[in-house]
Design a protein around this motif. Structure first.
Motif, mmCIF file in Angstrom:
data_model
loop_
_atom_site.group_PDB
_atom_site.id
_atom_site.type_symbol
_atom_site.label_atom_id
_atom_site.label_comp_id
_atom_site.label_asym_id
_atom_site.label_seq_id
_atom_site.Cartn_x
_atom_site.Cartn_y
_atom_site.Cartn_z
ATOM 1 N N GLU A 93 0.828 -1.202 0.000
ATOM 2 C CA GLU A 93 0.000 0.000 0.000
ATOM 3 C C GLU A 93 0.869 1.260 0.000
ATOM 4 N N ASP A 117 -0.302 -4.346 3.519
ATOM 5 C CA ASP A 117 -0.416 -3.009 4.098
ATOM 6 C C ASP A 117 0.473 -3.071 5.347
ATOM 7 N N ASP A 120 -1.248 -0.597 9.012
ATOM 8 C CA ASP A 120 -2.578 -0.028 8.804
ATOM 9 C C ASP A 120 -3.031 0.727 10.044
ATOM 10 N N GLY A 121 -3.701 1.846 9.795
ATOM 11 C CA GLY A 121 -4.210 2.660 10.895
ATOM 12 C C GLY A 121 -3.098 3.446 11.563
ATOM 13 N N SER A 122 -2.040 3.755 10.811
ATOM 14 C CA SER A 122 -0.839 4.328 11.445
ATOM 15 C C SER A 122 -1.094 5.717 12.040
ATOM 16 N N ASN A 213 -17.816 4.302 10.831
ATOM 17 C CA ASN A 213 -17.573 5.708 11.134
ATOM 18 C C ASN A 213 -18.866 6.488 10.904
ATOM 19 N N TYR A 244 -16.017 1.540 17.415
ATOM 20 C CA TYR A 244 -15.219 1.864 16.231
ATOM 21 C C TYR A 244 -13.892 2.473 16.656
ATOM 22 N N GLY A 246 -11.282 2.684 14.423
ATOM 23 C CA GLY A 246 -10.695 3.374 13.278
ATOM 24 C C GLY A 246 -9.371 2.750 12.895
ATOM 25 N N SER A 247 -9.194 1.512 13.324
ATOM 26 C CA SER A 247 -8.005 0.729 12.998
ATOM 27 C C SER A 247 -8.550 -0.627 12.544
ATOM 28 N N LEU A 248 -8.547 -0.832 11.231
ATOM 29 C CA LEU A 248 -9.255 -1.966 10.634
ATOM 30 C C LEU A 248 -8.955 -3.302 11.313
ATOM 31 N N TYR A 262 -18.355 -5.035 10.670
ATOM 32 C CA TYR A 262 -17.560 -3.846 10.350
ATOM 33 C C TYR A 262 -18.028 -3.344 8.983
ATOM 34 N N TYR A 264 -17.303 -0.333 5.989
ATOM 35 C CA TYR A 264 -16.743 0.892 5.408
ATOM 36 C C TYR A 264 -17.350 1.030 4.025
ATOM 37 N N LYS A 274 -13.155 3.532 0.996
ATOM 38 C CA LYS A 274 -11.806 3.991 1.356
ATOM 39 C C LYS A 274 -10.775 2.863 1.308
ATOM 40 N N LEU A 275 -11.195 1.683 1.710
ATOM 41 C CA LEU A 275 -10.219 0.608 1.908
ATOM 42 C C LEU A 275 -9.754 0.023 0.579
ATOM 43 N N GLU A 280 -6.183 -4.636 1.888
ATOM 44 C CA GLU A 280 -6.976 -4.645 3.123
ATOM 45 C C GLU A 280 -8.184 -5.586 3.020
HETATM 46 P P1 AHM Z 1 -4.831 3.679 6.282
HETATM 47 O O1 AHM Z 1 -4.525 2.496 5.391
HETATM 48 O O2 AHM Z 1 -4.486 4.985 5.636
HETATM 49 O O3 AHM Z 1 -4.242 3.518 7.642
HETATM 50 O O4 AHM Z 1 -6.415 3.730 6.393
HETATM 51 C C1 AHM Z 1 -7.130 2.601 6.722
HETATM 52 C C2 AHM Z 1 -7.854 2.831 8.020
HETATM 53 C C3 AHM Z 1 -8.424 1.579 8.591
HETATM 54 O O5 AHM Z 1 -7.550 0.979 9.501
HETATM 55 C C4 AHM Z 1 -9.641 2.085 9.306
HETATM 56 O O6 AHM Z 1 -10.620 1.087 9.444
HETATM 57 C C5 AHM Z 1 -10.088 3.204 8.437
HETATM 58 O O7 AHM Z 1 -8.956 3.647 7.729
HETATM 59 C C6 AHM Z 1 -10.626 4.342 9.238
HETATM 60 O O8 AHM Z 1 -11.020 5.355 8.368
HETATM 61 P P2 AHM Z 1 -11.868 6.605 8.904
HETATM 62 O O9 AHM Z 1 -10.957 7.419 9.721
HETATM 63 O O10 AHM Z 1 -12.314 7.287 7.644
HETATM 64 O O11 AHM Z 1 -13.038 6.062 9.675
#
Ligand code: AHM
Ligand code: MG
Length: 339
Positions: A93, A117, A120-122, A213, A244, A246-248, A262, A264, A274-275, A280
């Motif tokens: 990624e 990836d 992820d969620g960094s 989200n 939630y 926000g870290s997949l 879950y 998205y 987004k994913l 992912e």
């Molecule tokens: P990233 O790959 O840029 O880290 O984005 C992926 C992350 C996922 O871990 C998470 O589920 C999602 O983006 C959260 O997105 P949002 O902040 O839009 O809810």
């Protein structure tokens, strides 16, 4: 030896024997990922202590190059795989293009490509929230002995031979599948060994957690809005609990252990979701299905989508089988009533 005390190394050796005609390449790939995960884990856990958080390209007080952890993780995973000469190509990624693994004449003779990836969620690192690595392994399509081609990477998820994730959290776990169920290993940081802690993980068929989200609610398709309202209704076991991170990786890991869904979806802000399908959605879908759950884009099975480009995005609905099925019902109904 008691099942719970088995190490990841022992598990890999035992399972290699189960693959008839296996050359051991896949086992060596999992072994390399295990090693890279330990190195990244070490850095992630030090993130608050040393001056390694910040924009890539900056320098710390020792004058060393400062790297963002996702850049660092990317390099570690790629270098570990390249150094062991066990894959013919890597797509990440973090990289615009795929990498052809060269180095010596034999490299192109490897059978597998890895997609990942690396962290992820960094964006969660700076606030001490868990992050993850996601990986996926495919057998190449192009002939062995030639350089890899884009077709080796643009394969539907059903072609995956292995997929997994590492979750760097209160404890660090490596969870993976080779198509024979899902097993989870927890790192004992004192001795740097992963132990089988979660054998044969089963995704509960039902759950009471929904993860989405909701800040994007007004931008969601009607089917998703209707499903969220359904989750919030006071009926049977509902309202469900909203969780939630926000870290997949963390959101799906929790839901896989406890039961949940879950989402998205697409939105008017991100019309394709987004994913990323390859880095992912597909690996998580393989793991989730292997554990008895379900993963779709709202209407179709994620793993049957034919990818068109490396970084393509997809809407992602994933979790307890019956919950995802229900969400799909709402999506189909909303689509029908539109016409
Ligand atoms: P990233 O790959 O840029 O880290 O984005 C992926 C992350 C996922 O871990 C998470 O589920 C999602 O983006 C959260 O997105 P949002 O902040 O839009 O809810
Ligand atoms: Mg990501």
């Amino acid at each position: 030896m008691e099942e719970r005390n088995k190490t990841l190394g022992e598990f890999i050796i035992e399972n290699q024997a189960a693959f008839q005609y296996s050359s051991g390449e896949l086992s060596r790939i999992i072994n390399s990922i295990r090693l890279a995960a330990k190195v990244v884990n070490y850095k992630v856990n030090k993130a608050g202590l040393v001056d390694i958080i910040g924009a890539a390209g900056a320098q710390n007080i020792q004058g060393e190059d400062q790297q963002k952890l996702d850049v660092y993780a990317n390099e570690i995973f790629i270098q570990t795989l390249i150094n062991r000469e066990i894959v013919c190509g890597i797509a990440s990624e973090e990289n615009d293009e795929y990498i052809t693994v060269e180095g010596n004449d034999n490299c192109h003779n490897n059978k597998y490509v890895v997609l990942m990836d690396p962290l992820d969620g960094s964006s969660n690192i700076d606030v001490n929230v868990s992050v993850g690595t996601i990986f996926s392994v495919y057998r190449r399509i192009s002939p062995v002995g030639t350089p890899v081609t884009i077709e080796d990477f643009l394969q539907p998820g059903i072609n995956q031979v292995a997929a997994g994730y590492v979750i760097y959290s209160t404890s660090t776990m490596l969870v993976y599948t080779t198509g024979h169920g899902v097993n989870g290993f927890t790192l004992n940081p004192a001795i740097g060994t992963f132990y089988l802690s979660h054998p044969n993980i089963q995704f509960p068929k039902n759950g009471i957690i929904y993860s989405v989200n909701e800040g994007n609610y007004v931008h969601f398709p009607q089917g998703v809005k209707d499903y969220i309202k359904y989750c919030q209704l006071e009926e049977d076991e509902r309202p469900y609990t909203s969780r939630y991170i926000g870290s997949l990786v963390s959101d799906i890991h929790r839901n896989m252990l406890k039961g949940g869904i879950y989402l998205y979806p697409t939105s008017s802000k991100s019309p394709k979701g987004k994913l990323r399908l390859l880095y992912e959605c597909n690996p998580m879908a393989f793991i989730v299905e292997q554990a008895g759950g379900k993963a779709s884009d709202g209407l179709n099975r994620i793993m049957e989508i034919e990818p068109k480009e490396l970084h393509e995005r997809a809407p992602f609905f994933c979790g307890s089988y019956n919950m995802v099925e229900k969400a799909e019902d709402f999506m189909r109904l909303a689509k029908l009533s539109k016409y």
